[in-house]
Design a protein around this motif. Structure first.
Motif: not given
Length: 269
Positions: A208-226
């Motif tokens: 569900e967290d991954m779904t919410l991440m994908a629903a945002c306009r932009d992303n700041i990612v960590a050094n994580s495959s998640f």
């Protein structure tokens, strides 16, 4: 294609956290390989000894090939693989699947409705003027000496620079939805981040967290495959994705080829 779930039957690495198979939470309809089907492959290094399984495998001839992805880059040699073959790797470069983007994003949708908390968070994201998913990856990256030696964590300066950039691009309209497995560390790492919402995820429903991440306009990612996948699954054509230039610690970067890990259109800091 079938999935080998045997990695989840044991702790593959003593420093790793316990995990369970969750791909079936998505609309990914791939059957599981049976013990008999897996028996034709040479013993996989990531599975600890299991006497019962070893006895089941012993009579079978080992005729299947095991392909191990060498590093984190695209390997054209995979095209030469013919069944039966067991594919082992992260395959975390879109060079393997860029032409299947629409199909994959359709498959990686939750099979069941979001929980009440995640549904409420999704509505907040949809109502925000400029929602940005920011992932602060901690957990075993901090607690496990072995994991930390390989991965390390993104320094506060990385996040500060990423926030400054998105503030500039959005005219300071960006609202940051912060995802972290250690919410109590957010203030320590990010400081007084304006316009933020801490996402209280459900450990039992991480998709569900991954779904919410994908629903945002932009992303700041960590050094994580998640968060990498959370950003990649974001279908926005004009999205801005910011990723750390150094995915592993220096010694690990010298050993692991990450040349194809970050898509060309993402920004690295």
């Amino acid at each position: 294609m079938k999935i080998d779930p045997s990695w989840f039957a044991t702790v593959a690495n003593p420093s790793d956290t316990d995990r369970s198979y969750m791909l079936d939470a998505w609309r990914v309809d791939v059957p599981m390989a049976t013990v008999e089907e897996l028996a034709i492959f040479p013993k996989r290094k990531w599975r600890q000894r299991n006497p019962l399984l070893d006895r089941a495998l012993r009579p079978r001839a080992q005729v299947g090939r095991v392909y191990r992805q060498p590093g984190h880059h695209y390997d054209p040699g995979i095209a030469a693989c013919r069944p039966p073959v067991l594919l082992a790797g992260y395959f975390q470069t879109e060079a393997f699947f860029a032409d299947l983007g629409a199909e994959l994003r359709a498959a990686f949708q939750p099979r069941r409705p979001l929980s009440e908390n995640s549904g409420r968070m999704l509505r907040l994201i949809e109502a925000a003027d400029w929602p940005v998913a920011l992932h602060l990856r901690r957990g075993d990256y901090v607690a496990s000496a072995h994991t930390n030696q390989v991965h390390g964590t993104c320094p506060p300066d990385y996040y500060r620079r990423a926030v400054r950039l998105l503030d500039a691009l959005s005219g300071e309209r960006a609202h940051y939805f912060v995802f972290s497995d250690e919410p109590e560390a957010v203030d320590e790492v990010l400081g007084d981040l304006p316009r933020q919402t801490i996402v209280s995820g459900n450990d039992d429903r991480p998709w569900e967290d991954m779904t919410l991440m994908a629903a945002c306009r932009d992303n700041i990612v960590a050094n994580s495959s998640f968060s990498w996948w959370g950003a990649w699954l974001n279908p926005g054509r004009s999205k801005t994705v910011i990723a750390p230039r150094r995915w592993f610690r220096r010694d690990a970067m010298l050993r692991l080829n990450t040349v194809d890990l970050i898509p060309d259109e993402w920004i690295t800091l």
